[in-house]
Design a protein around this motif. Sequence first.
Motif, PDB file in Angstrom:
ATOM      1  N   PHE A 470      52.570 -39.576  60.201  1.00 19.05           N
ATOM      2  CA  PHE A 470      52.075 -38.503  60.039  1.00 19.05           C
ATOM      3  C   PHE A 470      51.081 -39.584  59.006  1.00 19.05           C
ATOM      4  O   PHE A 470      50.027 -38.978  59.797  1.00 19.05           O
ATOM      5  N   LEU A 471      51.542 -39.305  57.979  1.00 18.96           N
ATOM      6  CA  LEU A 471      50.098 -40.049  56.796  1.00 18.96           C
ATOM      7  C   LEU A 471      49.599 -41.546  57.659  1.00 18.96           C
ATOM      8  O   LEU A 471      48.104 -41.439  57.570  1.00 18.96           O
ATOM      9  N   LYS A 472      50.046 -42.089  57.973  1.00 18.30           N
ATOM     10  CA  LYS A 472      49.684 -43.514  58.690  1.00 18.30           C
ATOM     11  C   LYS A 472      48.411 -42.704  60.278  1.00 18.30           C
ATOM     12  O   LYS A 472      47.707 -43.702  59.483  1.00 18.30           O
ATOM     13  N   HIS A 473      48.829 -42.058  60.549  1.00 16.20           N
ATOM     14  CA  HIS A 473      47.729 -41.179  62.145  1.00 16.20           C
ATOM     15  C   HIS A 473      46.925 -41.520  61.239  1.00 16.20           C
ATOM     16  O   HIS A 473      45.546 -41.143  61.749  1.00 16.20           O
ATOM     17  N   VAL A 474      46.816 -40.077  60.138  1.00 13.07           N
ATOM     18  CA  VAL A 474      45.578 -39.204  59.376  1.00 13.07           C
ATOM     19  C   VAL A 474      45.106 -40.197  58.703  1.00 13.07           C
ATOM     20  O   VAL A 474      43.773 -40.305  58.506  1.00 13.07           O
ATOM     21  N   THR A 475      45.214 -41.878  57.741  1.00 12.26           N
ATOM     22  CA  THR A 475      44.546 -43.194  57.596  1.00 12.26           C
ATOM     23  C   THR A 475      44.153 -43.411  58.553  1.00 12.26           C
ATOM     24  O   THR A 475      42.719 -43.682  58.186  1.00 12.26           O
ATOM     25  N   ILE A 476      43.919 -43.774  59.782  1.00 11.95           N
ATOM     26  CA  ILE A 476      44.292 -45.127  60.529  1.00 11.95           C
ATOM     27  C   ILE A 476      43.174 -44.422  61.143  1.00 11.95           C
ATOM     28  O   ILE A 476      42.546 -45.285  62.381  1.00 11.95           O
ATOM     29  N   LYS A 477      43.533 -43.213  61.175  1.00 11.16           N
ATOM     30  CA  LYS A 477      42.712 -41.728  62.563  1.00 11.16           C
ATOM     31  C   LYS A 477      42.413 -42.542  64.388  1.00 11.16           C
ATOM     32  O   LYS A 477      41.830 -42.858  64.602  1.00 11.16           O
ATOM     33  N   LYS A 504      40.836 -29.548  59.754  1.00 10.14           N
ATOM     34  CA  LYS A 504      40.249 -29.642  60.828  1.00 10.14           C
ATOM     35  C   LYS A 504      40.304 -31.283  61.290  1.00 10.14           C
ATOM     36  O   LYS A 504      40.826 -31.760  62.126  1.00 10.14           O
ATOM     37  N   ALA A 505      39.425 -32.068  60.064  1.00  9.43           N
ATOM     38  CA  ALA A 505      39.206 -33.266  60.586  1.00  9.43           C
ATOM     39  C   ALA A 505      40.451 -33.980  60.260  1.00  9.43           C
ATOM     40  O   ALA A 505      41.087 -34.972  61.447  1.00  9.43           O
ATOM     41  N   ASN A 506      41.054 -33.413  60.097  1.00  9.61           N
ATOM     42  CA  ASN A 506      42.647 -34.079  59.126  1.00  9.61           C
ATOM     43  C   ASN A 506      43.191 -34.097  61.104  1.00  9.61           C
ATOM     44  O   ASN A 506      44.425 -34.519  61.096  1.00  9.61           O
ATOM     45  N   LEU A 507      43.595 -32.809  60.664  1.00 11.04           N
ATOM     46  CA  LEU A 507      44.444 -32.250  62.219  1.00 11.04           C
ATOM     47  C   LEU A 507      44.123 -33.195  63.063  1.00 11.04           C
ATOM     48  O   LEU A 507      44.524 -33.688  63.778  1.00 11.04           O
ATOM     49  N   GLU A 508      42.327 -32.942  63.888  1.00 17.69           N
ATOM     50  CA  GLU A 508      42.100 -34.056  64.496  1.00 17.69           C
ATOM     51  C   GLU A 508      42.865 -35.161  64.891  1.00 17.69           C
ATOM     52  O   GLU A 508      42.821 -35.827  65.779  1.00 17.69           O
ATOM     53  N   HIS A 509      43.263 -35.889  63.497  1.00 15.36           N
ATOM     54  CA  HIS A 509      43.517 -37.315  63.228  1.00 15.36           C
ATOM     55  C   HIS A 509      44.969 -37.997  63.174  1.00 15.36           C
ATOM     56  O   HIS A 509      45.628 -38.331  63.684  1.00 15.36           O
TER      57      HIS A 509
END
Length: 619
Positions: A470-477, A504-509
């Motif tokens: 999840f951290l990877k997805h949020v970071t690289i979006k 919201k922005a982080n959840l979308e990532h």
Amino acid sequence: MTDIIQLLPDHVANQIAAGEVVQRPASVVKELLENAIDAEATEVKLIVKDAGKTLVQVIDNGKGMSVTDARLSFERHATSKIKSAEDLFQLHTKGFRGEALASIAAIAHVELKTKRPEDELGTAIEIEGSQVKSQDVSVTPVGTSVAVKNLFFNIPARRNFLKSDTVELRHITDEFHRVALAHPNIAFVFYHNGAELFHLPQEKYRQRVVHIFGNKTNEKLVPVEEDTEVLKISGFVGKPEYSKKTRSEQFFFVNQRFIKSPYLNHAISAAFEGLLKTGYHPSYFLNLTVNPKTIDINIHPTKTEIKFDDEHTLYAILRSAVKHSLGQFNIAPVLDFEHQSSLNTPYSYKDKVGKAPTIEVDRSFNPFADDTDTAQSSSSGHTHFKKAPAANWEGLYVGLESKENNSNTDFSSVTFESDSKTASVFGDSAVETHKTTFQLQHKYIVSTLKSGMLIVDQNRAHQRVLYENFLKHVTIKEATSQQLLFPLQLEFTPDECKIIEELKANLEHTGFAFSEGSENTITITGVPVGVPESEVSSILEQLISDVKQDVPDANFSAADLLAKSMAKSLAIKNGQALNHTEQEHLVNSLFACKEPNMSPTNKPTFVTMSVDDIENKFN
């Protein structure tokens, strides 16, 4: 040798007392609001700037103070609430210690304006760090206004200890909720940085709960009423289907004072036994009225702890009252054989005599009759049903007799479907699989190493795998989203909606997709791949709970907290059985992580035992 014990100056003693009474801006809000209520105010206005760090002001229309009272109110242990020790067991007011204003004045700049209805002019006092700077006559409306500015201005360490504005505002809002719920007969207004957050008129208790927690709350409430010699209970509990993972909607009020009691909370949980899912907590808003002589409030300066004379009786009454309400409003399932109207006998039938049923028999019916007989009987007014014989039934047995008589049949030439060797396609090596892992107590995965044995905690290991993912997805979006055929609509309180909006922005990532929803409703149109739709609600509730406990300051912290919370919600739970493939995949995924040794909460994910350690166990 000279004497070394000295009496501390008042301003030092006040600062020491402030450390216990005033822990954060929310403590100031609580004390000032309770003073306004004790002054018999009907309208109270709370004004806050920068989450209370710059300004906390409470304005009421109560009875006000005289010039002498206004000056004395800032002295230590000066109070109008009690006069003797016996009064501690006859308390009908919020305050009684006489510490709050003195402690607040020791660590802040305080401006007090007050006026009684019978006075033409009021009084204005300014205090900085326990030092009175000015005292003048003032033109001011009836009531009292207390403005606390620059909290902890003379204690930099305490000021630096304060959390972010978002966290401190949340604590202030919690205190405001507690006071407002306890007094629905008083109107409250709450402003933060010029924006109106709450406007609560004088209203009934149910309306007050709905105004604070959103319009959708109304359908979730079940009334609870009980009146005994020992205890009077009034209020509401939430329906089991609306239970939450957090305890944010649990409120006990004893004689209109908010308290925390794990023992009484257990009584509510016992009443909901069998109705809640594991890990979920019931909502309740309960007012308990008891004789002031039977309780002791003077336990802690915050006054949220209370000692009862007879806790066991209160526990039993509270548990039975809640259970009775759940049954009375058909919330809890009951075994009742008379609740169906179809089983009830009408009152008009009570004098009727029962008749024996009449039986009609068609004596001309013959199941072996041919079609002509059937046609004749049909024409006579009776209808018969006859089973049609199977067509060509003799053909089913053709050839069987010759096979039975042929005793020289060579069965070796007969092939059976079960004899096919499908494994030969993959070679002999695919058939021989060696289990390198096995599951212990449905909690640990045990595997072998060259040097000994590896034991993995499946829950913590999966948390680590999901967290890094999840951290990877949020970071690289660049997360993949799975669109829902039917959008998911989830209801939250205004505060919870605000938290989700911030994240919201982080959840979308991570893969969530949102669309515009109505008030207090979040509409989700897409979820991360692999996240079941049924888990979305619990994931967001867990996230809200984690944010309330540890609100992130920086953007990375927000992403980190989001990844931790979602990993905790979606990780394999202890007690879940895994097959051999799943066990191996989890172990391999764990050691593919950057930090396989620790879970996201810094707890070990695995332990190793060398052969020497095992041998030492036997020696």
